[in-house]
Design an enzyme around this catalytic site. Structure first.
Site, short mmCIF file in Angstrom:
data_model
loop_
_atom_site.label_atom_id
_atom_site.label_comp_id
_atom_site.label_asym_id
_atom_site.label_seq_id
_atom_site.Cartn_x
_atom_site.Cartn_y
_atom_site.Cartn_z
N SER A 244 0.01 3.67 -3.07
CA SER A 244 0.48 4.56 -4.13
C SER A 244 1.12 3.75 -5.24
CB SER A 244 1.50 5.57 -3.59
OG SER A 244 2.09 6.32 -4.65
N TYR B 234 9.42 6.75 0.97
CA TYR B 234 8.04 6.77 0.49
C TYR B 234 7.72 5.50 -0.31
CZ TYR B 234 3.69 8.50 -1.52
OH TYR B 234 2.38 8.65 -1.89
#
Length: 248
Positions: A130, A143
């Site tokens: 990501s 995350y």
């Protein structure tokens, strides 16, 4: 492909099925997998497994190899995102779960295929990371850190397998319109429709490149983020939106 039942995984499944590929679909929710497989053209296989369970993933890999042969492409797509704060003791289980799924889940996904692909001398392993792994985002420590770790892990694996015929690719998506992003309470620039994203991702998988940020606009943002001095980055990032805290 792991994480196949919804979001990016579902969109990639539709894309590759339309191209005539034979798919091995892995996810935790069997009913969703069965529904997806029934809607896809062609012959495909589904396996209910959690990427936190190495034995289940190995069994799924062995079953697919027996059913359809050693795959040309393995996509480690399963991932989770939830807001976390280090100062909240109740968030520790969320940190642990995010790392277990987003980082170790990739290791467990690829492990059954590495030696068979090396023996064959070909194959591609793709890890979905990501843009959030480029620099730490406030309220998303788990995350961001997990995706940063995924990027480094994939790079290590790529170098390990250099010269073997097995390619390792790192994909860092920006914002994609999926169930993971629909609850984000902040603007998401350059968001892509999931089907559009899947087509772009597949072109990258077929290319000679080993790393990509998609869409390209987020790639420019990522390059800028890397260059910003800490004081400048901190002043900008502290104003960014934050995903709500939650449990997994």
């Amino acid at each position: 492909m792991t994480g196949a039942s919804t979001g990016i995984g579902e969109a990639l499944a539709r894309h590759y099925a339309a191209q005539g590929a034979t798919l091995g679909l892995v996810a935790r929710r069997g009913a969703l997998l069965d529904t997806l497989r029934a809607r896809l053209p062609g012959r495909h296989f589904s396996y209910v497994a959690d990427v936190r369970d190495a034995d289940a993933l190995r069994a799924a890999a062995e079953a697919f190899i027996a059913d359809a042969g050693l795959p040309d492409l393995v996509i480690g797509n399963a991932g989770v995102s939830v807001g976390t704060l280090t100062g909240e003791q109740d968030d520790l289980p969320a940190f642990e779960a995010v790392f277990d799924i987003n980082v170790l889940g990739l290791v467990r996904t690829f492990a059954p295929f590495v030696k068979p692909m090396q023996a064959r001398g070909s194959g591609t392993l793709v890890g979905i990371a990501s843009v959030a792994g480029i620099r730490g985002l406030p309220g998303a420590g788990a995350y961001s850190a997990s995706k940063s770790a995924a990027i480094s892990y994939l790079e290590s694996l790529r170098v390990e397998l250099r010269g073997s015929g097995v390619q390792v690719k790192t994909l860092c998506p920006g914002y994609i319109d999926t169930p993971m992003t629909e609850k984000n309470p902040y603007p998401m620039p350059f968001m892509l429709d999931a089907d559009d994203a899947a087509a772009r991702f597949a072109r990258f998988f077929d290319s000679r490149r080993s790393y990509a940020v998609i869409p390209w606009q987020m790639g420019m943002v990522a390059k800028l983020m890397r260059l910003l001095p800490n004081p400048v980055y901190d002043a900008l990032a502290v104003k960014s939106g934050r995903k709500p805290r939650g449990t997994l």
